[in-house]
Write a protein that holds these residues in place. Structure first.
Motif, PDB file in Angstrom:
ATOM      1  N   PHE A 100     -31.521  31.086  -6.299  1.00 31.33           N
ATOM      2  CA  PHE A 100     -30.377  30.099  -6.229  1.00 31.33           C
ATOM      3  C   PHE A 100     -29.583  30.260  -4.853  1.00 31.33           C
ATOM      4  N   MET A 101     -29.064  31.168  -4.359  1.00 31.28           N
ATOM      5  CA  MET A 101     -28.621  31.277  -3.045  1.00 31.28           C
ATOM      6  C   MET A 101     -29.376  30.819  -2.020  1.00 31.28           C
ATOM      7  N   LEU A 102     -30.550  31.047  -1.807  1.00 36.10           N
ATOM      8  CA  LEU A 102     -31.520  30.805  -0.803  1.00 36.10           C
ATOM      9  C   LEU A 102     -31.693  29.180  -0.776  1.00 36.10           C
ATOM     10  N   HIS A 103     -32.035  28.714  -2.038  1.00 31.21           N
ATOM     11  CA  HIS A 103     -32.163  27.236  -1.877  1.00 31.21           C
ATOM     12  C   HIS A 103     -30.790  26.369  -1.689  1.00 31.21           C
ATOM     13  N   THR A 104     -29.700  27.051  -2.480  1.00 25.88           N
ATOM     14  CA  THR A 104     -28.305  26.636  -2.186  1.00 25.88           C
ATOM     15  C   THR A 104     -27.833  26.613  -0.587  1.00 25.88           C
ATOM     16  N   GLU A 105     -28.351  27.630   0.092  1.00 24.86           N
ATOM     17  CA  GLU A 105     -28.035  27.417   1.419  1.00 24.86           C
ATOM     18  C   GLU A 105     -28.744  26.189   2.221  1.00 24.86           C
ATOM     19  N   THR A 106     -30.200  26.340   1.780  1.00 21.65           N
ATOM     20  CA  THR A 106     -30.866  25.128   2.429  1.00 21.65           C
ATOM     21  C   THR A 106     -30.286  23.889   1.838  1.00 21.65           C
ATOM     22  N   PHE A 107     -29.823  23.706   0.666  1.00 24.04           N
ATOM     23  CA  PHE A 107     -29.295  22.337   0.335  1.00 24.04           C
ATOM     24  C   PHE A 107     -28.217  21.840   0.879  1.00 24.04           C
ATOM     25  N   ALA A 108     -27.068  22.860   1.163  1.00 23.39           N
ATOM     26  CA  ALA A 108     -26.185  22.613   1.633  1.00 23.39           C
ATOM     27  C   ALA A 108     -26.234  22.194   3.188  1.00 23.39           C
ATOM     28  N   LEU A 109     -27.026  22.786   4.076  1.00 21.67           N
ATOM     29  CA  LEU A 109     -27.368  22.454   5.339  1.00 21.67           C
ATOM     30  C   LEU A 109     -27.954  20.874   5.308  1.00 21.67           C
ATOM     31  N   LEU A 110     -29.024  20.757   4.411  1.00 21.68           N
ATOM     32  CA  LEU A 110     -29.568  19.374   4.208  1.00 21.68           C
ATOM     33  C   LEU A 110     -28.616  18.309   4.093  1.00 21.68           C
ATOM     34  N   MET A 111     -27.701  18.729   3.123  1.00 24.95           N
ATOM     35  CA  MET A 111     -26.700  17.581   2.731  1.00 24.95           C
ATOM     36  C   MET A 111     -25.639  17.283   3.615  1.00 24.95           C
ATOM     37  N   GLN A 112     -25.293  18.555   4.557  1.00 32.15           N
ATOM     38  CA  GLN A 112     -24.265  18.136   5.489  1.00 32.15           C
ATOM     39  C   GLN A 112     -24.875  17.207   6.664  1.00 32.15           C
ATOM     40  N   GLN A 113     -26.140  17.271   6.898  1.00 29.56           N
ATOM     41  CA  GLN A 113     -26.449  16.616   7.938  1.00 29.56           C
ATOM     42  C   GLN A 113     -26.900  15.184   7.471  1.00 29.56           C
ATOM     43  N   HIS A 114     -27.381  15.039   6.344  1.00 30.64           N
ATOM     44  CA  HIS A 114     -27.599  13.721   5.787  1.00 30.64           C
ATOM     45  C   HIS A 114     -26.263  13.044   5.496  1.00 30.64           C
ATOM     46  N   SER A 115     -25.270  13.530   4.910  1.00 27.75           N
ATOM     47  CA  SER A 115     -24.145  12.923   4.862  1.00 27.75           C
ATOM     48  C   SER A 115     -23.344  12.416   6.157  1.00 27.75           C
ATOM     49  N   VAL A 116     -23.590  13.274   7.231  1.00 32.02           N
ATOM     50  CA  VAL A 116     -22.874  12.758   8.317  1.00 32.02           C
ATOM     51  C   VAL A 116     -23.553  11.638   8.789  1.00 32.02           C
ATOM     52  N   LYS A 117     -24.765  11.485   8.591  1.00 29.16           N
ATOM     53  CA  LYS A 117     -25.618  10.023   8.994  1.00 29.16           C
ATOM     54  C   LYS A 117     -25.191   8.868   8.287  1.00 29.16           C
ATOM     55  N   GLU A 118     -25.002   9.349   6.906  1.00 32.02           N
ATOM     56  CA  GLU A 118     -24.624   8.050   6.199  1.00 32.02           C
ATOM     57  C   GLU A 118     -23.128   7.724   6.440  1.00 32.02           C
ATOM     58  N   GLU A 119     -22.244   8.638   6.253  1.00 30.84           N
ATOM     59  CA  GLU A 119     -20.669   8.409   6.359  1.00 30.84           C
ATOM     60  C   GLU A 119     -20.347   8.111   7.537  1.00 30.84           C
ATOM     61  N   ASP A 120     -20.940   8.538   8.616  1.00 32.99           N
ATOM     62  CA  ASP A 120     -20.303   8.212  10.064  1.00 32.99           C
ATOM     63  C   ASP A 120     -21.123   7.046  10.748  1.00 32.99           C
ATOM     64  N   MET A 121     -22.470   7.041  10.333  1.00 34.80           N
ATOM     65  CA  MET A 121     -23.037   5.768  10.798  1.00 34.80           C
ATOM     66  C   MET A 121     -23.440   4.595   9.822  1.00 34.80           C
ATOM     67  N   LEU A 122     -23.911   4.868   8.867  1.00 32.39           N
ATOM     68  CA  LEU A 122     -24.804   3.687   7.892  1.00 32.39           C
ATOM     69  C   LEU A 122     -23.841   3.098   7.330  1.00 32.39           C
ATOM     70  N   TYR A 123     -22.840   3.989   6.541  1.00 32.80           N
ATOM     71  CA  TYR A 123     -21.983   3.266   5.768  1.00 32.80           C
ATOM     72  C   TYR A 123     -20.839   2.505   6.369  1.00 32.80           C
ATOM     73  N   PRO A 124     -20.163   2.818   7.610  1.00 34.34           N
ATOM     74  CA  PRO A 124     -19.500   1.941   8.250  1.00 34.34           C
ATOM     75  C   PRO A 124     -20.235   0.591   8.964  1.00 34.34           C
ATOM     76  N   LEU A 125     -21.226   0.914   9.206  1.00 29.23           N
ATOM     77  CA  LEU A 125     -22.315  -0.247   9.913  1.00 29.23           C
ATOM     78  C   LEU A 125     -22.507  -1.297   8.418  1.00 29.23           C
ATOM     79  N   LEU A 126     -22.638  -0.749   7.355  1.00 26.20           N
ATOM     80  CA  LEU A 126     -23.057  -1.497   6.064  1.00 26.20           C
ATOM     81  C   LEU A 126     -21.877  -2.261   5.958  1.00 26.20           C
ATOM     82  N   ASP A 127     -20.485  -1.634   6.112  1.00 28.18           N
ATOM     83  CA  ASP A 127     -19.366  -2.376   6.047  1.00 28.18           C
ATOM     84  C   ASP A 127     -19.195  -3.596   6.789  1.00 28.18           C
ATOM     85  N   ARG A 128     -19.616  -3.398   7.853  1.00 22.47           N
ATOM     86  CA  ARG A 128     -19.316  -4.556   8.965  1.00 22.47           C
ATOM     87  C   ARG A 128     -20.323  -5.629   8.727  1.00 22.47           C
ATOM     88  N   ILE A 129     -21.629  -5.212   8.294  1.00 16.77           N
ATOM     89  CA  ILE A 129     -22.635  -6.401   8.078  1.00 16.77           C
ATOM     90  C   ILE A 129     -22.640  -7.004   6.941  1.00 16.77           C
TER      91      ILE A 129
END
Length: 150
Positions: A100-129
């Protein structure tokens, strides 16, 4: 109503909170409760991904030519997220805190990177377009959430 970004960032936070309950349950060795909370989290995450892939991404692709490549990368990340969530589920079913801990650590890292892409780049772009379609897009996402919760 807010923006598309507001709605989806809030949904990210909701998923994070649901997963935090699972982590707390595991730390307390409350395996049955962890599994119950994991089902809530997993359902919320599935709905979130569906809102993006079923509503948001197709709308964006219809509006902007050449948007398929960046969105394709996000779809691949969604597949990776689902795969690691399945591994976490397996670890919970086996009441295995180490896995559980091993997979959770991987999950946290993956989600952090993924969320930054969406929240800082994609979502604001979508709002504009897609700003002129915000109401119908957010309503469609809300309807999806409400229809799957009932």
């Amino acid at each position: 109503m807010g923006t598309i970004c507001d709605y989806l960032v809030h949904d990210h936070q909701r998923c994070d909170e649901l997963f935090a309950h699972v982590e707390t349950n595991v730390a307390l060795k409350e395996w049955r409760r962890a599994e119950e909370n994991f089902r809530l989290f997993s359902g919320a995450l599935d709905r979130h991904i569906w809102m993006e892939e079923g509503i948001l991404f197709p709308t964006f692709e219809k509006t902007i030519r050449g948007s398929g490549m960046p969105l394709g990368m996000l779809r691949v990340e969604h597949q990776r997220i689902r795969a690691i969530v399945n591994r976490i589920c397996d670890a919970l079913c086996r009441s295995d805190p180490v896995d559980f801990m091993l997979h959770t650590e991987t999950f946290a890292l993956l989600m952090q990177q993924h969320s930054v892409k969406e929240e800082d780049m994609l979502y604001p772009l979508l709002d504009r377009i897609l700003g002129s379609h915000t109401t119908e897009i957010v309503c469609a996402m809300r309807e999806k959430v409400e229809s799957t919760i009932q």
